[in-house]
Structure formats: C-alpha cells, structure tokens
Design an enzyme around this catalytic site. Structure first.
Site, PDB file in Angstrom:
ATOM      1  NE  ARG A   1      -3.720  -2.136   2.382  1.00 40.88           N
ATOM      2  CZ  ARG A   1      -3.099  -3.726   3.133  1.00 40.88           C
ATOM      3  NH1 ARG A   1      -2.332  -4.115   3.182  1.00 40.88           N
ATOM      4  NH2 ARG A   1      -4.558  -4.556   3.266  1.00 40.88           N
TER       5      ARG A   1
ATOM      6  CG  HIS B   1      -6.244  -8.116   1.003  1.00 42.99           C
ATOM      7  ND1 HIS B   1      -6.119  -9.239  -0.008  1.00 42.99           N
ATOM      8  CD2 HIS B   1      -5.696  -7.435   0.278  1.00 42.99           C
ATOM      9  CE1 HIS B   1      -5.954  -8.671  -1.164  1.00 42.99           C
ATOM     10  NE2 HIS B   1      -6.288  -7.007  -1.136  1.00 42.99           N
TER      11      HIS B   1
ATOM     12  CG  HIS C   1      -4.772   1.134  -3.494  1.00 38.89           C
ATOM     13  ND1 HIS C   1      -4.266   1.241  -1.910  1.00 38.89           N
ATOM     14  CD2 HIS C   1      -5.354  -0.015  -3.248  1.00 38.89           C
ATOM     15  CE1 HIS C   1      -4.803  -0.419  -1.299  1.00 38.89           C
ATOM     16  NE2 HIS C   1      -5.911  -0.545  -2.367  1.00 38.89           N
TER      17      HIS C   1
ATOM     18  CE  LYS D   1      -7.781  -1.095   4.681  1.00 36.41           C
ATOM     19  NZ  LYS D   1      -8.383  -1.222   3.860  1.00 36.41           N
TER      20      LYS D   1
END
Length: 392
Positions: free
Chosen positions: A240, A355, A329, A267
C-alpha cells in the site's frame, strides 16, 4: 381547608416562615423573603419525611397536587418518593453525561492501539464532520432508530459510501454503549439495508497489456530520481502507498533481502514481510546514496525528517499521463491480476497482499506464512516486469 389559586397568589410573608396546608400532607411554605415552596410531608418506614415539589408560581397549585398524587402512588407501591425522585434525577444527569459524543470519543480512545494513527484520525474526523454536529449532544440512550436514519439520510447527500461507513462506525459506538451499560439497544442494527447501496469503484490501475507502455514512461520520467525510484519500488513490492511512504531503513535487511513492516504501520495491524527481489534490492542500494542518512527510505524532499508526501507519487503519475488511469494503490491490482493469470496460488498472493486475517491469533503467526513461495513469486514478478519492459 383546601387551598385555592387566589389564596396561594395573595398569601403574604411574615417575620417567620409559616405553612399553609392543602391536605394529604401537601402544604405551602412561605418564607419571610416572600418565597413560596411546595412541600409534601409523608411517612416511610415509620419515619416522617419531607419531599420538595417545586416553587410557586412556576409550579401551580394544580401541578403541586398532581405531584402529590404521583408521590402517593409511589408510596402505595412500597417505595420512598424521595428516593425515587433522587434516582430519577440521577438517571437524567447520567443520561446527559453520556451523550453520543462522549461515548463515541471514549470508544475511539479505546480503539487507538488497534488502528494506525492515520486511520484513527480519519474515523474521528468523519464523526466530527458528519455526526457530532447532529446528535453529539443527545443522550445516547435517547437516540432512536428513526433519528439515526435521519442523520444517515443527510450524510447520503455526501455519497452513499461515506453514509455506509458512518453507519458502521455509529453501530460500533452504540455496541460499545450497550457493553458499558449506557444504552440498552443498538439502533444501527435495524438500519441494515436501509441505505442506498454503494456503487463500488475500484482503484484505477494499469492493466497487464498496458504494463509495457507504463514501464517505458516510467523509464523516461525526468522528475525527481527519488520519486522515480519510489514508483519503481512500489510496482516491485505492490505494498500500500502508505506502507511504502513510511518505510524506514531500520525495517530493511538488504543481506536477507527482506523488508519487515511492523504491525503498527499496517492497515490490519498485523506485521508483514516483503521478500525483496534482486531488482528491489538494487533500487534500495541506489536509494542508500540518496536517503541513507535519513530515517525514512523515502523522506519528504522539503522536510527530510518526515516521510514522502501522500501526493508525490500520484502527481508523478499525472505527469506521466496517468490521470484517472492509474493510482499507486492500483499496482496491487496489476500485480494480483498478472500473478493469478500465471497460476500462482491465490493463498500465496493474498498473503503477500497482506489482506486481513480476521482471526487475530492466526494473524500473529501468518505474517511468515508461505514465505518460501512468496520469495519465488516476488522474484518471478520482478523478472516478468523486466521481460515486459524489454519487449517494448
């Protein structure tokens, strides 16, 4: 003898306080200063007690009698009217102390350790901009489903996606209120499906058949060398943009060809390992001579003690002719598409994309999952980019 409105209105003060009875324990206390106070004398647990019912003329004779009747019902039910009044007052004070904003800020404070600073700031800013100005001062226990829906409808004017996100945030605040016993129900639950659906817009990205042209334009980029290297490194690692901008030299081990990003910067708040291809290591070695003396791999060009601006790479893409055609991104989508098309296992790709793993116990160990396979995949990806660039 019962009181009348006229008598109460015309009663005169004396040198000492005195009482005028109305019946059933209700009387008017008249002070030398002219004050007129409604009082109710009653007995509870064999003790004489006194209950204040208000001040005349704000509380009329009819109001005082109504309050006397209510107090007698409380007494008949076996409860102390004075204690019941104090409890009711306590509840009112508690409700006004537990406004939506108070509970929301407390919830936000308790979540800080689980969020990145940027994400935490964004959440609070959204609440301050769209929610606190409408229901922030309302006792959280008094906010109904209809009232919350009204707020969300107004937010929809700024876009359905922000409305959905804020409904989710408000739902978490109400859930926190339920857990901490400030509210009994979560009105956000009843609003599922009530908002307009979000039309999902994916990040613009370079398609696989557009890679050769992009690489040619990147090679010809005549702007800052640091920015050019940042875009090259971003494509090679497909992290990212925030993770790249905040990269620190202390996180990188060139001997092991490995970049370990701590959980605090991710994140999903899970640590992440980025295996570095030979090409990625070469980029970093070139950067060492440019930025090796600073904390950040990609320092801010105006204030080197900080990291690169979030718009630097985006504006470079604009300059290269990719306005509305690509974002930083978006390279994650480019890499994912190519890797899937070439048969790499989806689990390996997803792990490298970092993820989120919802099971936090598993997430604590999964940062190193499939690491040998990921090393091979990242080297293949870098070699693939070289082949694509050579074909043009």
């Amino acid at each position: 003898m019962s009181l009348s409105d006229a008598k109460v209105r015309n009663v005169k003060p004396r040198t000492k306080p005195y009482k005028i009875a109305d019946g059933e324990g209700l009387f008017l206390l008249v002070t030398p200063a002219g004050g007129k106070y409604w009082r109710l004398k009653y007995y509870f647990a064999d003790k004489e007690k006194l209950l204040a019912l208000g001040v005349y003329p704000e509380v009329t004779l009819a109001d005082a009698r109504e309050r006397r009747a209510h107090a007698r019902k409380v007494l008949a039910a076996g409860n102390d009217p004075g204690e019941a009044k104090r409890e009711a007052k306590r509840i009112v004070i508690q409700k006004h102390a537990n406004t939506f904003e108070v509970v929301a800020r407390e919830w936000h404070q308790n979540r800080l350790e689980k969020w990145t600073p940027g994400h935490a700031k964004k959440i609070l800013k959204r609440l301050e901009t769209h929610v606190f100005n409408r229901i922030g001062t309302r006792p959280i226990a008094d906010i109904s489903t209809a009232e919350l829906l009204s707020v969300m409808r107004r937010i929809e004017g700024h876009g359905s996606e922000i409305a959905h996100r804020l409904l989710q945030i408000c739902g978490q605040v109400f859930l926190y209120g339920v857990i901490t016993q400030r509210v009994t129900v979560n009105p956000a639950i009843s609003l599922r499906g009530a908002l307009k659906p979000v039309v999902k817009k994916n990040h613009a990205y370079v398609k696989p058949d557009e890679l050769a042209e992009y690489l040619q334009r990147l090679n010809a980029y005549d702007g800052s060398l640091q920015t050019k290297l940042a875009l090259t490194f971003l494509l090679l690692t497909f992290v990212r943009t925030g993770e790249l901008r905040g990269a620190e030299w202390a996180e990188i081990n060139l001997d092991k060809a490995e970049w370990r990003i701590p959980a605090a910067r991710m994140k999903m708040r899970d640590p992440h390992i980025v295996p570095l291809s030979r090409q990625a290591v070469a980029v970093l070695k070139e950067l060492l001579s440019l930025t090796g003396q600073w904390r950040f791999v990609f320092p801010n060009q105006h204030k080197p003690s900080g990291c690169m601006s979030e718009n630097t790479m985006l504006y470079a893409l604009y300059r290269m002719g990719y306005h509305s055609r690509a974002t930083g991104h978006g390279f994650r989508s480019t890499a994912s598409t190519v890797l899937n098309e070439h048969g790499f296992p989806p689990d390996v790709i997803e792990r490298q994309l970092a993820h989120g793993e919802r099971d936090k116990v598993r997430a604590a160990y999964n940062h190193a999952q499939y690491l040998p396979e990921r090393r091979k995949m990242m080297q293949w990806w870098a070699d693939h980019l070289d082949k694509v660039a050579a074909k043009k």
